[in-house]
Write a protein that holds these residues in place. Structure first.
Motif, mmCIF file in Angstrom:
data_model
loop_
_atom_site.group_PDB
_atom_site.id
_atom_site.type_symbol
_atom_site.label_atom_id
_atom_site.label_comp_id
_atom_site.label_asym_id
_atom_site.label_seq_id
_atom_site.Cartn_x
_atom_site.Cartn_y
_atom_site.Cartn_z
ATOM 1 N N LEU A 255 1.008 -0.971 0.179
ATOM 2 C CA LEU A 255 0.018 -0.082 0.053
ATOM 3 C C LEU A 255 0.766 1.079 0.083
ATOM 4 O O LEU A 255 1.928 1.204 0.353
ATOM 5 C CB LEU A 255 -0.684 -0.001 1.277
ATOM 6 C CG LEU A 255 -1.776 -1.312 1.471
ATOM 7 C CD1 LEU A 255 -2.338 -1.068 2.817
ATOM 8 C CD2 LEU A 255 -2.741 -1.279 0.424
ATOM 9 N N ILE A 256 0.284 2.301 -0.561
ATOM 10 C CA ILE A 256 0.855 3.718 -0.283
ATOM 11 C C ILE A 256 -0.034 4.656 0.696
ATOM 12 O O ILE A 256 -0.992 4.671 0.472
ATOM 13 C CB ILE A 256 1.161 4.374 -1.584
ATOM 14 C CG1 ILE A 256 1.755 5.874 -1.249
ATOM 15 C CG2 ILE A 256 -0.079 4.428 -2.354
ATOM 16 C CD1 ILE A 256 2.451 6.574 -2.525
ATOM 17 N N PRO B 58 -3.103 20.755 3.400
ATOM 18 C CA PRO B 58 -2.664 19.178 3.674
ATOM 19 C C PRO B 58 -3.733 18.269 3.465
ATOM 20 O O PRO B 58 -4.986 18.428 3.614
ATOM 21 C CB PRO B 58 -2.296 19.291 5.184
ATOM 22 C CG PRO B 58 -2.019 20.777 5.644
ATOM 23 C CD PRO B 58 -2.907 21.609 4.750
ATOM 24 N N LEU B 59 -3.317 17.304 2.587
ATOM 25 C CA LEU B 59 -4.344 16.110 2.362
ATOM 26 C C LEU B 59 -3.567 14.831 2.594
ATOM 27 O O LEU B 59 -2.403 14.760 2.838
ATOM 28 C CB LEU B 59 -4.801 16.286 1.162
ATOM 29 C CG LEU B 59 -3.919 16.414 -0.107
ATOM 30 C CD1 LEU B 59 -3.432 15.144 -0.633
ATOM 31 C CD2 LEU B 59 -4.373 17.312 -0.947
ATOM 32 N N ILE B 60 -4.335 13.856 2.799
ATOM 33 C CA ILE B 60 -3.830 12.419 2.972
ATOM 34 C C ILE B 60 -4.291 11.719 1.759
ATOM 35 O O ILE B 60 -5.412 11.567 1.276
ATOM 36 C CB ILE B 60 -4.603 11.811 4.178
ATOM 37 C CG1 ILE B 60 -3.812 12.658 5.675
ATOM 38 C CG2 ILE B 60 -4.067 10.187 4.351
ATOM 39 C CD1 ILE B 60 -4.602 12.445 6.723
ATOM 40 N N LEU B 61 -3.383 10.680 1.339
ATOM 41 C CA LEU B 61 -3.615 9.875 0.130
ATOM 42 C C LEU B 61 -3.494 8.486 0.633
ATOM 43 O O LEU B 61 -2.891 8.125 1.629
ATOM 44 C CB LEU B 61 -2.614 10.336 -0.917
ATOM 45 C CG LEU B 61 -2.490 9.085 -2.099
ATOM 46 C CD1 LEU B 61 -2.663 10.118 -3.358
ATOM 47 C CD2 LEU B 61 -1.660 8.153 -2.137
ATOM 48 N N PHE B 62 -4.185 7.534 0.111
ATOM 49 C CA PHE B 62 -4.115 6.169 0.336
ATOM 50 C C PHE B 62 -4.376 5.458 -1.187
ATOM 51 O O PHE B 62 -5.171 5.840 -1.923
ATOM 52 C CB PHE B 62 -5.292 5.660 1.419
ATOM 53 C CG PHE B 62 -5.557 4.189 1.363
ATOM 54 C CD1 PHE B 62 -4.406 3.361 2.288
ATOM 55 C CD2 PHE B 62 -6.553 3.444 0.760
ATOM 56 C CE1 PHE B 62 -4.434 2.120 2.308
ATOM 57 C CE2 PHE B 62 -6.310 2.021 0.684
ATOM 58 C CZ PHE B 62 -5.939 1.353 1.692
ATOM 59 N N GLY B 63 -3.668 4.329 -1.368
ATOM 60 C CA GLY B 63 -3.943 3.415 -2.483
ATOM 61 C C GLY B 63 -3.026 2.102 -2.441
ATOM 62 O O GLY B 63 -2.369 2.043 -1.423
ATOM 63 N N ARG C 113 -5.630 5.767 -6.359
ATOM 64 C CA ARG C 113 -5.553 6.774 -5.201
ATOM 65 C C ARG C 113 -6.904 7.349 -4.790
ATOM 66 O O ARG C 113 -7.697 7.538 -5.567
ATOM 67 C CB ARG C 113 -4.568 8.041 -5.582
ATOM 68 C CG ARG C 113 -5.015 8.428 -7.057
ATOM 69 C CD ARG C 113 -5.850 9.830 -6.960
ATOM 70 N NE ARG C 113 -6.106 10.084 -8.132
ATOM 71 C CZ ARG C 113 -5.659 10.982 -8.869
ATOM 72 N NH1 ARG C 113 -4.594 11.443 -8.340
ATOM 73 N NH2 ARG C 113 -6.025 11.395 -10.125
ATOM 74 N N VAL C 114 -6.834 7.390 -3.279
ATOM 75 C CA VAL C 114 -8.129 8.246 -2.894
ATOM 76 C C VAL C 114 -7.693 9.342 -1.812
ATOM 77 O O VAL C 114 -6.561 9.091 -1.111
ATOM 78 C CB VAL C 114 -8.690 7.044 -1.915
ATOM 79 C CG1 VAL C 114 -10.073 7.873 -1.339
ATOM 80 C CG2 VAL C 114 -9.397 5.895 -2.878
ATOM 81 N N VAL C 115 -8.173 10.309 -1.991
ATOM 82 C CA VAL C 115 -7.746 11.560 -1.160
ATOM 83 C C VAL C 115 -8.626 11.851 -0.145
ATOM 84 O O VAL C 115 -10.004 11.829 -0.394
ATOM 85 C CB VAL C 115 -7.545 12.801 -2.146
ATOM 86 C CG1 VAL C 115 -7.359 13.907 -1.482
ATOM 87 C CG2 VAL C 115 -6.619 12.287 -3.085
ATOM 88 N N SER D 272 -10.885 2.935 -2.524
ATOM 89 C CA SER D 272 -9.674 2.500 -3.340
ATOM 90 C C SER D 272 -10.061 1.324 -3.929
ATOM 91 O O SER D 272 -10.835 0.384 -3.782
ATOM 92 C CB SER D 272 -8.702 2.262 -2.467
ATOM 93 O OG SER D 272 -8.530 1.170 -1.766
ATOM 94 N N ARG D 273 -9.348 0.866 -5.332
ATOM 95 C CA ARG D 273 -9.672 -0.192 -5.958
ATOM 96 C C ARG D 273 -9.146 -1.351 -5.444
ATOM 97 O O ARG D 273 -9.423 -2.539 -5.556
ATOM 98 C CB ARG D 273 -8.762 0.031 -7.607
ATOM 99 C CG ARG D 273 -9.595 1.044 -8.438
ATOM 100 C CD ARG D 273 -9.200 0.827 -9.714
ATOM 101 N NE ARG D 273 -7.541 0.661 -9.911
ATOM 102 C CZ ARG D 273 -7.277 1.978 -10.305
ATOM 103 N NH1 ARG D 273 -7.831 3.055 -10.198
ATOM 104 N NH2 ARG D 273 -5.568 1.699 -10.557
ATOM 105 N N ILE D 274 -7.770 -1.170 -4.651
ATOM 106 C CA ILE D 274 -7.215 -2.259 -3.876
ATOM 107 C C ILE D 274 -8.186 -2.799 -2.728
ATOM 108 O O ILE D 274 -7.704 -4.018 -2.220
ATOM 109 C CB ILE D 274 -5.915 -2.228 -3.478
ATOM 110 C CG1 ILE D 274 -5.162 -3.297 -3.220
ATOM 111 C CG2 ILE D 274 -5.908 -0.963 -2.317
ATOM 112 C CD1 ILE D 274 -3.616 -2.977 -2.748
ATOM 113 N N SER D 275 -9.067 -2.138 -1.994
ATOM 114 C CA SER D 275 -10.159 -2.392 -1.124
ATOM 115 C C SER D 275 -10.558 -3.731 -1.340
ATOM 116 O O SER D 275 -10.504 -4.725 -0.330
ATOM 117 C CB SER D 275 -11.160 -1.489 -0.936
ATOM 118 O OG SER D 275 -11.999 -1.657 -1.780
ATOM 119 N N ARG D 276 -11.058 -4.304 -2.644
ATOM 120 C CA ARG D 276 -11.414 -5.794 -2.670
ATOM 121 C C ARG D 276 -10.521 -6.773 -2.346
ATOM 122 O O ARG D 276 -10.899 -7.668 -2.131
ATOM 123 C CB ARG D 276 -11.833 -5.738 -4.172
ATOM 124 C CG ARG D 276 -12.885 -4.635 -4.653
ATOM 125 C CD ARG D 276 -13.409 -4.860 -6.132
ATOM 126 N NE ARG D 276 -14.364 -3.823 -6.585
ATOM 127 C CZ ARG D 276 -15.021 -3.647 -7.914
ATOM 128 N NH1 ARG D 276 -14.424 -4.616 -8.887
ATOM 129 N NH2 ARG D 276 -15.546 -2.524 -8.225
#
Length: 892
Positions: free
Chosen positions: A595-596, A607-612, A624-626, A643-647
């Motif tokens: 993950l990132i 400021p923002l946070i990213l996940f993916g 990526r999800v912001v 996120s796509r990787i959530s599945r």
């Protein structure tokens, strides 16, 4: 400044048009025609130095000659004349102006920028509000105002439309006129030098004539004000937005993957969701969504049942539903049996419910009634195709009669052009949403379900997680101090890892080594296998220069790898300073996902946070999800689910599910880091490994800056930990005092239930029997930027015994006060102490006046207010029950 004097824009007593003209086709002539022709009941005064009359009405050559002071001025003169005109109008008592003129810095013209500043400086002493410049104008059909150069005056309605583009405004007016859609207000904001989207949302949220708000936005200014206003408005009425510029490229000069991935449009998307707004993609969707939401129907999901007299159009609807990621509802056995008894034997026996082409109204009514009783359906879509053997209007009347006065989530689509005209009118008269095509109806369902999800997210109570996080902020700050003292902005990996450890984010064991020989010794200390990474303040992406070697299983292999690494970097980046090596334990987790998670800074929202999905191909994958900090558990989970990787994280085949709670907690810890470390500009954790046993950060990169003040503020003000304190009453009682949190909902409801009905009535001016979630959420989920509520709790206990709150007006100069102490704690001095603390807070934030409306019979409250210096005056004599207004001037 927000809503101050905005009433002068939309309900002025007198209007002045500066730059009126008789020249056919000129902007001044069109403005005069629209103003005089829209039906405004008050005086309209024109100013033109060269005309005796405008449209047969006496004209004035200067502002000073005007016989009345205008509330609102419309200015259509050359840009260079505007600042002086604003000063003259302000001197006369004008409270608002719409500047139609262009030439105020569009296209980065320096002279225009200077004129804009001069105009705003001229308005400032008078608190005069400016719409524009370079705008179409404003329209308020309910009071007969068309202060624009639009080609028509719209009908009265309950939709407000706010836009940055005058061209879009005229197009929408034309589109709406052809469809009989009316407006409460239309405002073209132009360059937004003063009045912006935040101001308009604050005003329209409380406007009784406005039931829904539509925005066409190209950019947002003052992100915190915008989001505060949008969240407030969204709780009161639907807010739908089209954002132009979706294809804008993301951050350009970012050192981190996060900065490269966090494109501007994704940030706007996150902001709109966080505010509870509904974002649509096109202007057509904007009005379709507004029309659907305005009907008042609501859904709690996207499980759809389709009722149709044509199998083909039913299939088209199913295809569109699949494309929109909706669900076809499963019909229960009971519903299927009921439909079997009602319908011909050749009906579809499934969803879509095809009741055959010859279906009369009675067949529609029976099938719809059965579907309405099915609990596993979120919405019903009823379609009709015109046929010679059945009457389409009869079918529509059957639907209307079946629904009666109920407002279930039923959408209709009577296909065709001529045949369905009367049916559509019938549905419109009953506020039943109706569409011309199946595609439009399915899109409307998506709008409804998206809006419902956003509203749920806006009001949902998150569980508490603060006790699960251990933070050593002082250690992290000292690391940043050392980096900046060294003249650097990019942390080395050991420094970045140490900051993550200070925020309780798991990291791989590692040892720093200066030479290949020390690296070999460090590997033996850690145990094999290991990873060796180059340590250089000048190299951001180590793998790009051969600076990472994995799975090294012996001292010799480590020594050789380190020496090879030095040689490789010498040829690729000869000027890079080499500080040594970072030797890490080789983490072997075969079921782990890469993950990132990261932090970046947006030019508007801060400021923002990213996940993916992470790894070396992170930019190519583009998952990526912001999210906007601060995050709670619900918001963090939502980011993961988007996120796509959530599945994959939920597990598949023989690969077990990852620890979603650990991932969620990592995002929350990162949110604490963002809120606490103001000098952090960018941060990457890539990869963050996640598997059933938890998470671990294998690599981290952090960029800092020297000055805290240079970072854009958080778009949403986080929980103010610095306000937590211990208080002591005059009677010696000690309590923990802190700002209220969303997770205090149950404790607050418990306090209200343990108070007498009389005390609840005195506080809320009404007898309240049921303290439901919606009621409690409005009291606990506050916007710390414009609200504050302190709760008092006995030391070491989770129960609330007193609450005092302050709700500031959008300009933050005045604030309304409210207080309640649990009934069994009255007389303990707690109420007086809470009042002192909230007044101290009000003074510290610049609030000038505090006021409260109190029932006249609330003698204890009135007496306490008098002791604190409040002025007490009877409220309007017509108020029932009788009330008094308490006011305190904090500026004295």
């Amino acid at each position: 400044m927000s809503i101050r004097n905005l009433d002068a824009l939309f309900s002025p007593s007198t209007i002045a048009l500066i730059g009126a003209s008789n020249r056919p086709g000129s902007v001044g002539a069109v403005l005069a025609r629209n103003l005089y022709g829209a039906g405004f009941a008050g005086p309209i005064l024109t100013v033109n130095p060269r005309e005796r009359a405008i449209r047969s009405t006496l004209n004035y050559q200067t502002i000073s000659e005007l016989p009345l002071a205008p509330d609102l001025a419309i200015i259509a003169t050359p840009a260079a004349t505007v600042p002086e005109l604003i000063h003259e109008l302000g001197t006369r008592g004008c409270r608002a102006a719409v500047v139609i003129s262009a030439g105020f810095g569009e296209g980065e013209n320096e002279d225009g920028d200077a004129l804009k500043k001069a105009m705003l400086e001229a308005a400032k002493p008078f608190l005069m509000r400016i719409v524009g410049p370079n705008c179409l104008g404003i329209l308020s059909p309910h009071v007969g105002i068309n202060a624009s150069f639009a080609h028509l005056t719209p009908a009265k309605g309950d939709i407000a439309f706010v836009t940055q583009s005058g061209a879009v405004a005229t197009s929408i007016l034309d589109w709406a006129s052809a469809r009989g859609i009316g407006f409460s207000h239309v405002a073209s904001l132009g360059s937004m030098s003063d009045v912006d989207f935040g101001d308009m949302l604050d005003y329209l949220a409380l406007d009784p004539k406005t039931h829904s708000i539509l925005l066409y936005a190209e950019a947002v200014t003052e992100a915190r004000k915008f989001l505060s206003a949008a969240r407030m408005a969204s709780r009161n009425k639907p807010v739908v937005v089209v954002k132009a510029g979706r294809s804008t490229a993301g951050a350009k000069a970012a050192l981190s993957h996060t900065g490269a991935l966090a494109g501007a449009d994704a940030v706007y998307d996150a902001a709109f969701r966080r505010a509870g707004m509904l974002r649509v993609r096109t202007l057509d969707e904007l009005f379709q969504a507004a029309g659907t939401l305005a009907t008042g129907i609501r859904v709690k999901g996207d499980r759809l049942a389709i009722l149709t007299n044509g199998g083909g159009v039913g299939v088209l609807a199913v295809d569109e539903l699949a494309d929109m990621h909706g669900q076809l509802a499963e019909l229960s056995e009971a519903t299927l049996k009921r439909l079997d008894a009602l319908l011909p034997k050749d009906w579809s026996h499934a969803n879509p419910v095809d009741i055959l082409g010859d279906a009369p109204g009675q067949r529609y009514a029976g099938a719809l009634d059965a579907l309405l009783d099915e609990p596993d359906i979120d919405a019903i879509f009823v379609m009709n195709c015109p046929v010679a053997v059945a009457d389409s209007l009869d079918a529509a009347q059957a639907v209307v009669e079946t629904l009666g006065s109920r407002r279930p989530p039923v959408l209709t689509c009577w296909l065709g052009e001529k045949s369905p005209t009367e049916a559509r009118r019938l549905f419109a008269s009953r506020r039943i949403p109706t569409y011309e095509t199946p595609e439009q109806a399915i899109r409307a369902l998506r709008h409804l379900s998206s809006y419902w999800r956003n509203q749920q997210s806006l009001m949902e109570t998150p569980p508490a997680v603060s006790d699960a996080i251990t933070i050593d902020q002082a250690k992290a700050e000292s690391i940043i101090d050392g980096v900046l003292e060294d003249g650097r902005s990019v942390l080395t990996e050991p420094e970045a890892t140490a900051i993550l450890a200070a925020y309780d984010i798991p990291t791989a064991p590692a040892i720093t080594a200066r030479t290949p020989e020390e690296a070999s010794q460090a590997a033996q200390q850690l145990g094999f296998p290991v990873v060796v990474k180059i340590l250089s303040r000048d190299i951001s992406h180590k793998s790009d220069v051969g600076g990472v070697q994995l799975n090294l299983a012996s001292p010799g292999a480590v020594l050789q790898a380190a020496e090879d690494m030095l040689a490789s970097i010498q040829s690729i980046a000869p000027k890079a300073r080499i500080d040594g090596f970072n030797v890490q334990s080789m983490i072997h987790r075969p079921d782990a996902h890469e993950l990132i998670v990261g932090v970046a800074e947006d030019s508007v929202f801060g400021p923002l946070i990213l996940f993916g999905q992470g790894g070396t191909a992170v930019e190519v994958i583009g998952d990526r999800v912001v999210g906007l900090p601060p995050l709670n558990q619900l918001l963090a989970r939502e980011m993961i689910q988007e996120s796509r990787i959530s599945r994959l994280l939920r597990g598949y085949r023989d690969r077990p599910a990852a620890d979603l709670e650990a991932i969620t907690l990592t995002l929350i810890k990162l949110s604490h880091l963002v809120c606490g470390l103001e000098r952090v500009v960018e941060l990457d954790i890539n990869p963050l490994l996640a598997d059933p046993s938890g998470v671990i950060a294998l690599d981290a990169r952090i960029v800092v800056r020297a000055e805290r003040a240079h970072r854009r503020p958080l778009a949403i003000r986080p929980y103010p930990y610095q306000l937590e304190q211990e208080i002591e009453t005059q009677h010696g009682g000690r309590y923990d005092l802190r700002p209220i949190r969303p997770e205090d909902e149950n404790a607050l409801v418990d306090m209200l239930r343990r108070s007498s009905k009389e005390d609840v009535r005195l506080r809320f001016f009404n007898t309240i029997q049921n303290f439901d979630h919606a009621f409690a959420a409005r009291l606990t989920q506050i916007d710390y930027d414009r609200e504050m509520a302190f709760v008092a709790m006995p030391p070491g206990e989770a129960s609330i015994v007193g609450v005092v709150r302050l709700l500031a007006t959008p300009d933050k100069e005045d604030a309304e006060l409210a207080i309640m102490v649990r009934s069994d704690m009255k007389g303990s001095g707690l109420g007086y102490c809470l009042m002192e603390k909230i007044l101290d807070y009000a003074r510290s934030t610049g609030i000038r006046h505090v006021f409260a409306d109190v029932l006249r019979e609330n003698h204890r409250m009135v007496k306490m207010a008098e002791e604190l210096g409040f002025a007490i005056e009877p409220k309007d004599n017509s108020s029932d029950p009788p009330m008094v207004t308490m006011t305190l001037d904090l500026a004295e």
